[in-house]
Design a protein around this motif. Structure first.
Motif, PDB file in Angstrom:
ATOM      1  N   LEU A  80      -6.492  -2.898 -12.649  1.00 36.34           N
ATOM      2  CA  LEU A  80      -5.086  -3.214 -12.902  1.00 36.34           C
ATOM      3  C   LEU A  80      -4.254  -1.943 -13.026  1.00 36.34           C
ATOM      4  CD1 LEU A  80      -5.467  -6.182 -15.427  1.00 36.34           C
ATOM      5  CD2 LEU A  80      -4.807  -6.289 -13.010  1.00 36.34           C
ATOM      6  N   ARG A  81      -4.840  -0.902 -13.636  1.00 34.02           N
ATOM      7  CA  ARG A  81      -4.112   0.371 -13.748  1.00 34.02           C
ATOM      8  C   ARG A  81      -4.003   1.073 -12.396  1.00 34.02           C
ATOM      9  NH1 ARG A  81      -7.469   0.719 -18.287  1.00 34.02           N
ATOM     10  NH2 ARG A  81      -8.851   2.184 -17.193  1.00 34.02           N
ATOM     11  N   ALA A  82      -5.060   0.955 -11.603  1.00 30.60           N
ATOM     12  CA  ALA A  82      -5.089   1.656 -10.308  1.00 30.60           C
ATOM     13  C   ALA A  82      -4.279   0.933  -9.238  1.00 30.60           C
ATOM     14  CB  ALA A  82      -6.533   1.809  -9.834  1.00 30.60           C
ATOM     15  N   GLU A  83      -4.118  -0.374  -9.386  1.00 27.82           N
ATOM     16  CA  GLU A  83      -3.484  -1.183  -8.345  1.00 27.82           C
ATOM     17  C   GLU A  83      -2.113  -0.659  -7.914  1.00 27.82           C
ATOM     18  OE1 GLU A  83      -1.681  -5.658  -7.918  1.00 27.82           O
ATOM     19  OE2 GLU A  83      -3.438  -5.406  -9.199  1.00 27.82           O
ATOM     20  N   PRO A  84      -1.197  -0.329  -8.845  1.00 20.13           N
ATOM     21  CA  PRO A  84       0.113   0.175  -8.390  1.00 20.13           C
ATOM     22  C   PRO A  84       0.010   1.476  -7.593  1.00 20.13           C
ATOM     23  CG  PRO A  84       0.185  -0.457 -10.715  1.00 20.13           C
ATOM     24  CD  PRO A  84      -1.257  -0.445 -10.304  1.00 20.13           C
ATOM     25  N   TRP A  85      -0.910   2.352  -8.001  1.00 19.30           N
ATOM     26  CA  TRP A  85      -1.068   3.631  -7.304  1.00 19.30           C
ATOM     27  C   TRP A  85      -1.676   3.425  -5.925  1.00 19.30           C
ATOM     28  CZ3 TRP A  85       1.374   7.665  -9.210  1.00 19.30           C
ATOM     29  CH2 TRP A  85       1.699   7.659 -10.572  1.00 19.30           C
ATOM     30  N   VAL A  86      -2.630   2.498  -5.832  1.00 21.47           N
ATOM     31  CA  VAL A  86      -3.243   2.209  -4.537  1.00 21.47           C
ATOM     32  C   VAL A  86      -2.214   1.585  -3.603  1.00 21.47           C
ATOM     33  CG1 VAL A  86      -5.021   0.886  -3.342  1.00 21.47           C
ATOM     34  CG2 VAL A  86      -5.548   1.983  -5.518  1.00 21.47           C
ATOM     35  N   LYS A  87      -1.351   0.726  -4.151  1.00 19.41           N
ATOM     36  CA  LYS A  87      -0.305   0.115  -3.330  1.00 19.41           C
ATOM     37  C   LYS A  87       0.659   1.173  -2.803  1.00 19.41           C
ATOM     38  CE  LYS A  87      -0.172  -4.591  -5.173  1.00 19.41           C
ATOM     39  NZ  LYS A  87       0.642  -5.598  -5.897  1.00 19.41           N
ATOM     40  N   ARG A  88       0.990   2.140  -3.661  1.00 22.70           N
ATOM     41  CA  ARG A  88       1.882   3.218  -3.209  1.00 22.70           C
ATOM     42  C   ARG A  88       1.206   4.042  -2.116  1.00 22.70           C
ATOM     43  NH1 ARG A  88       2.646   3.738  -8.970  1.00 22.70           N
ATOM     44  NH2 ARG A  88       4.647   2.845  -9.600  1.00 22.70           N
ATOM     45  N   ALA A  89      -0.087   4.327  -2.324  1.00 21.56           N
ATOM     46  CA  ALA A  89      -0.826   5.080  -1.314  1.00 21.56           C
ATOM     47  C   ALA A  89      -0.899   4.299  -0.005  1.00 21.56           C
ATOM     48  CB  ALA A  89      -2.234   5.391  -1.822  1.00 21.56           C
ATOM     49  N   ALA A  90      -1.099   2.978  -0.126  1.00 20.99           N
ATOM     50  CA  ALA A  90      -1.158   2.137   1.074  1.00 20.99           C
ATOM     51  C   ALA A  90       0.167   2.178   1.825  1.00 20.99           C
ATOM     52  CB  ALA A  90      -1.516   0.704   0.687  1.00 20.99           C
ATOM     53  N   LEU A  91       1.288   2.160   1.077  1.00 20.92           N
ATOM     54  CA  LEU A  91       2.598   2.219   1.714  1.00 20.92           C
ATOM     55  C   LEU A  91       2.791   3.549   2.428  1.00 20.92           C
ATOM     56  CD1 LEU A  91       5.387   1.020   2.249  1.00 20.92           C
ATOM     57  CD2 LEU A  91       6.132   1.930   0.034  1.00 20.92           C
ATOM     58  N   VAL A  92       2.379   4.637   1.783  1.00 18.63           N
ATOM     59  CA  VAL A  92       2.492   5.964   2.401  1.00 18.63           C
ATOM     60  C   VAL A  92       1.663   6.025   3.676  1.00 18.63           C
ATOM     61  CG1 VAL A  92       1.912   8.406   2.125  1.00 18.63           C
ATOM     62  CG2 VAL A  92       3.011   7.164   0.246  1.00 18.63           C
ATOM     63  N   PHE A  93       0.437   5.512   3.601  1.00 17.97           N
ATOM     64  CA  PHE A  93      -0.422   5.504   4.787  1.00 17.97           C
ATOM     65  C   PHE A  93       0.179   4.651   5.896  1.00 17.97           C
ATOM     66  CE2 PHE A  93      -4.157   7.070   2.288  1.00 17.97           C
ATOM     67  CZ  PHE A  93      -4.523   8.081   3.170  1.00 17.97           C
ATOM     68  N   PHE A  94       0.792   3.518   5.509  1.00 12.21           N
ATOM     69  CA  PHE A  94       1.413   2.645   6.511  1.00 12.21           C
ATOM     70  C   PHE A  94       2.504   3.396   7.260  1.00 12.21           C
ATOM     71  CE2 PHE A  94       4.988  -0.194   7.520  1.00 12.21           C
ATOM     72  CZ  PHE A  94       4.379  -1.004   8.469  1.00 12.21           C
ATOM     73  N   VAL A  95       3.352   4.105   6.523  1.00  8.68           N
ATOM     74  CA  VAL A  95       4.424   4.878   7.155  1.00  8.68           C
ATOM     75  C   VAL A  95       3.835   5.950   8.072  1.00  8.68           C
ATOM     76  CG1 VAL A  95       6.323   6.482   6.729  1.00  8.68           C
ATOM     77  CG2 VAL A  95       6.054   4.447   5.286  1.00  8.68           C
ATOM     78  N   ILE A  96       2.759   6.586   7.610  1.00  9.61           N
ATOM     79  CA  ILE A  96       2.133   7.653   8.400  1.00  9.61           C
ATOM     80  C   ILE A  96       1.567   7.103   9.710  1.00  9.61           C
ATOM     81  CG2 ILE A  96       0.184   9.255   8.494  1.00  9.61           C
ATOM     82  CD1 ILE A  96       0.630   9.767   5.512  1.00  9.61           C
ATOM     83  N   VAL A  97       0.873   5.941   9.633  1.00  9.60           N
ATOM     84  CA  VAL A  97       0.237   5.426  10.843  1.00  9.60           C
ATOM     85  C   VAL A  97       1.280   4.947  11.852  1.00  9.60           C
ATOM     86  CG1 VAL A  97      -1.904   4.811   9.682  1.00  9.60           C
ATOM     87  CG2 VAL A  97      -0.108   3.112   9.862  1.00  9.60           C
ATOM     88  N   VAL A  98       2.366   4.342  11.363  1.00  9.40           N
ATOM     89  CA  VAL A  98       3.419   3.908  12.291  1.00  9.40           C
ATOM     90  C   VAL A  98       4.085   5.121  12.928  1.00  9.40           C
ATOM     91  CG1 VAL A  98       5.665   2.787  12.461  1.00  9.40           C
ATOM     92  CG2 VAL A  98       3.843   1.703  11.152  1.00  9.40           C
ATOM     93  N   ALA A  99       4.436   6.106  12.100  1.00  6.44           N
ATOM     94  CA  ALA A  99       5.073   7.321  12.630  1.00  6.44           C
ATOM     95  C   ALA A  99       4.131   8.051  13.581  1.00  6.44           C
ATOM     96  CB  ALA A  99       5.482   8.239  11.473  1.00  6.44           C
ATOM     97  N   GLY A 100       2.839   8.096  13.236  1.00  6.58           N
ATOM     98  CA  GLY A 100       1.874   8.778  14.091  1.00  6.58           C
ATOM     99  C   GLY A 100       1.726   8.105  15.441  1.00  6.58           C
ATOM    100  N   ALA A 101       1.665   6.763  15.432  1.00 10.13           N
ATOM    101  CA  ALA A 101       1.523   6.043  16.698  1.00 10.13           C
ATOM    102  C   ALA A 101       2.749   6.245  17.580  1.00 10.13           C
ATOM    103  CB  ALA A 101       1.293   4.559  16.430  1.00 10.13           C
ATOM    104  N   LEU A 102       3.935   6.201  16.977  1.00 13.17           N
ATOM    105  CA  LEU A 102       5.149   6.401  17.764  1.00 13.17           C
ATOM    106  C   LEU A 102       5.254   7.840  18.268  1.00 13.17           C
ATOM    107  CD1 LEU A 102       7.713   4.342  15.671  1.00 13.17           C
ATOM    108  CD2 LEU A 102       6.663   3.726  17.851  1.00 13.17           C
TER     109      LEU A 102
END
Length: 290
Positions: A166-188
């Protein structure tokens, strides 16, 4: 588009983080909700696992995409719902529990449905071309490793160390969002040398897929007499896919297949965000179902 560090290394890591984050949010009760919301689950998963891939086939044909981009479109349509859909459903005051369950079940089902639609798309769009032969067994194993393994890991951590999860979940979600932005930007970025006309064609096809999927799923849910909160969850789930998974599977073949999912990844946040703004007030007036 040549294979790169992004496609072969960073993308699988990004998906691993995203799927682990999803696992941290899940409990066995999320899967038991299939029995609690049988009609909503049947309609939502039916739309997600069948309607969405078929709409992707249709969009690829109508917009006359080249074989590689057409297959990438189908992979996008066959991708399960993503954790971003859960967040947007929550912001829209939709049925978040239904959204989470649809994401969980569709993620499990994607191990089988994604290779199935990939095989159908390859057969339809490539026909007898030499590159039409894919190692489906290997692809299934890779999808298993990058989806079910991290998902199960996240659920195990949630079960064994709930407080930590429960403590890690918000941080993992933020990391997931950062990775999502990176993968979309990288593919483009990797597609920067592709013809502008091709990117525009993909953009029109992916936007049409997004709008058609959200509109039809909303219409079907309402015709089935689901309330607006459940209909909201289903519409957002159909519009906001796990594009990282679609790109990861596409990268197993060739980076060019990733373009539709990368373009869609940007569009879906805009259209779903507008939908949230429009539907939020309506959902606020509707009583929460018992």
């Amino acid at each position: 588009m040549a294979s790169s560090f992004f496609a072969t290394s960073l993308l699988p890591v990004a998906l691993f983080v995203i799927m682990t984050g999803l696992g941290l949010t899940l409990t066995p009760g999320d899967f038991r909700r299939v029995l609690v919301y049988p009609r909503g689950m049947a309609i939502g998963l039916g739309n997600l696992l069948l309607l969405s891939p078929l709409l992707a086939f249709g969009a690829a044909i109508i917009f006359d995409l080249g074989p590689e981009l057409a297959i990438g479109m189908v992979l996008l349509g066959a991708a399960p719902g993503g954790t971003t859909a859960n967040l947007l459903t929550h912001l829209a005051l939709g049925d978040t529990a239904l959204s989470v369950t649809m994401t969980a079940i569709s993620s499990l089902a994607s191990v089988l449905t994604t290779p199935l639609f990939l095989a159908l798309a390859t057969w339809h769009f490539l026909g007898d071309r030499p590159d039409a032969t894919l190692d489906m067994g290997g692809i299934v194993i890779k999808i298993l490793l990058i989806t079910l393994v991290p998902l199960s890991l996240g659920m195990l951590v949630r079960h064994r160390a709930t407080g930590f999860a429960l403590r890690a979940e918000p941080w993992v979600k933020r990391a997931a969002l950062v990775f999502f932005v990176i993968v979309v930007a990288g593919a483009l970025f990797e597609a920067r040398n592709e013809a502008l006309g091709m990117l525009l064609a993909v953009g029109a096809a992916t936007l049409s897929l997004n709008l058609a999927a959200m509109s039809l799923s909303w219409f079907i849910a309402r015709k089935a007499k689901l309330d607006t909160r459940q209909s909201t969850a289903i519409a957002i789930e159909l519009g906001v896919h796990n594009t990282t998974l679609a790109m990861a599977v596409s990268a197993m073949i060739a980076p060019i297949y990733m373009i539709p999912a990368a373009v869609y990844g940007i569009q879906m946040l805009i259209t779903a965000g507008l939908f949230v703004a429009l539907i939020q007030r309506r959902n606020a007036r509707e009583p929460v179902a018992a």
